[in-house]
Design an enzyme around this catalytic site. Structure first.
Site, short mmCIF file in Angstrom:
data_model
loop_
_atom_site.label_atom_id
_atom_site.label_comp_id
_atom_site.label_asym_id
_atom_site.label_seq_id
_atom_site.Cartn_x
_atom_site.Cartn_y
_atom_site.Cartn_z
N GLU A 178 1.94 4.30 7.34
CA GLU A 178 0.83 3.92 6.46
C GLU A 178 0.36 5.14 5.66
OE1 GLU A 178 0.31 0.89 6.10
OE2 GLU A 178 -0.23 -0.21 7.90
N ASN B 178 0.83 -1.22 0.00
CA ASN B 178 0.00 0.00 0.00
C ASN B 178 0.86 1.26 0.00
OD1 ASN B 178 1.06 -0.04 2.54
ND2 ASN B 178 -0.88 0.15 3.64
#
Ligand code: GLP
Length: 254
Positions: free
Chosen positions: A150, A143
């Protein structure tokens, strides 16, 4: 302003690991030319395992260098006891730090079981502020995460406790035999410190990384895709295999 990373493409698996080891040793030697510790961040994941095997097989004799290496943890699961085999600090102990005889006094790791996570993050940041990262070896999350930064992670973020995204939980489930065994929270160094590294080596292998590598190279530089931060960093080398580069053609080969 963007700084173009150097991209090295390996034709096969063994060439990938040998190239990674050569580039890593080059970086170590450059830093070693100056006095003091050589502060190195190393990732977990499947991608760097061949590099670690190569370092142990062919470079373990460089005691002059390993004695000066100080390992700094990139990330780790939170809330686990010190002997839990899933801890990245234990994983890296088994696969590289132990075999290279890096003593515990030369390892800056997270205390996963720390009662006060904020204090634990502040402790790491204070250590990093005393001496920054010389060489960051990094992997690329599917991702676009770097460490456990993140999507949405600010480029000036500090060390912090994060909740893993579903993507990361699924990717990490592969290491531990299923989702039930993956902790949901983790510590990560922030991009703020990672981006100050003197040299950075990003390892990317496999068709499952092709799209995210293409986006990392060409999408707008933004916290929405944390790996684009590498385009704002100095001395970045991306080592990729042909599968990982398959969506990024045409691209200058070096
Ligand atoms: C984990 C780690 C990352 C690592 C990533 C890639 O999420 N926290 O630091 O870069 O895995 O792993 P792999 O090499 O297995 O794709």
């Amino acid at each position: 302003m963007d700084t173009a990373p150097t991209i090295k493409i390996a034709p096969n698996n063994s060439a990938f690991h040998i190239l990674a080891a050569d580039i890593f040793m080059g970086a170590i030697n450059r830093v070693a030319a100056q006095d003091g510790p050589i502060r190195v961040v190393l990732p977990t994941g499947s991608t760097p395992l061949g590099l670690y095997r190569e370092l142990i097989a062919n470079h373990v004799h460089r005691r002059d260098l390993w004695d000066r290496v100080h390992y700094v943890a990139l990330d780790d699961y939170a809330g686990l006891p010190p002997d839990d085999r899933r801890l990245f600090s234990n994983w890296l102990d088994r696969d590289i730090l132990g075999p290279l005889s890096i003593p515990s006094s030369h390892r800056t790791i997270f205390n996963s079981a720390a009662p006060d996570p904020s204090a634990e993050c502040a402790r790491m940041d204070a250590l990093l502020d005393q001496g920054g990262i010389d060489i960051a070896v990094l992997g690329l999350g599917t991702n676009g995460h770097i460490g456990f930064n993140e999507p949405g992670s600010a480029f000036d973020a500090h060390t912090r406790l994060i909740h893993l995204s579903v993507d990361s939980l699924e990717a990490n489930a592969a290491y531990w035999g299923g989702m039930d065994h993956v902790p949901h929270t983790a510590y990560t160094l922030g991009l703020g410190h990672i981006m100050q590294a003197r040299e950075t080596i990003l390892l990317v292998q496999g068709t499952h990384k092709a799209d995210i590598l293409q986006r990392m190279l060409h999408d707008p530089v933004s916290p929405a895709l944390p790996a684009t931060a590498l385009r704002r960093m100095r001395n970045v080398t991306i080592i990729a295999d042909r599968a990982a580069m398959s969506a990024a053609e045409p691209f200058p080969r070096t």
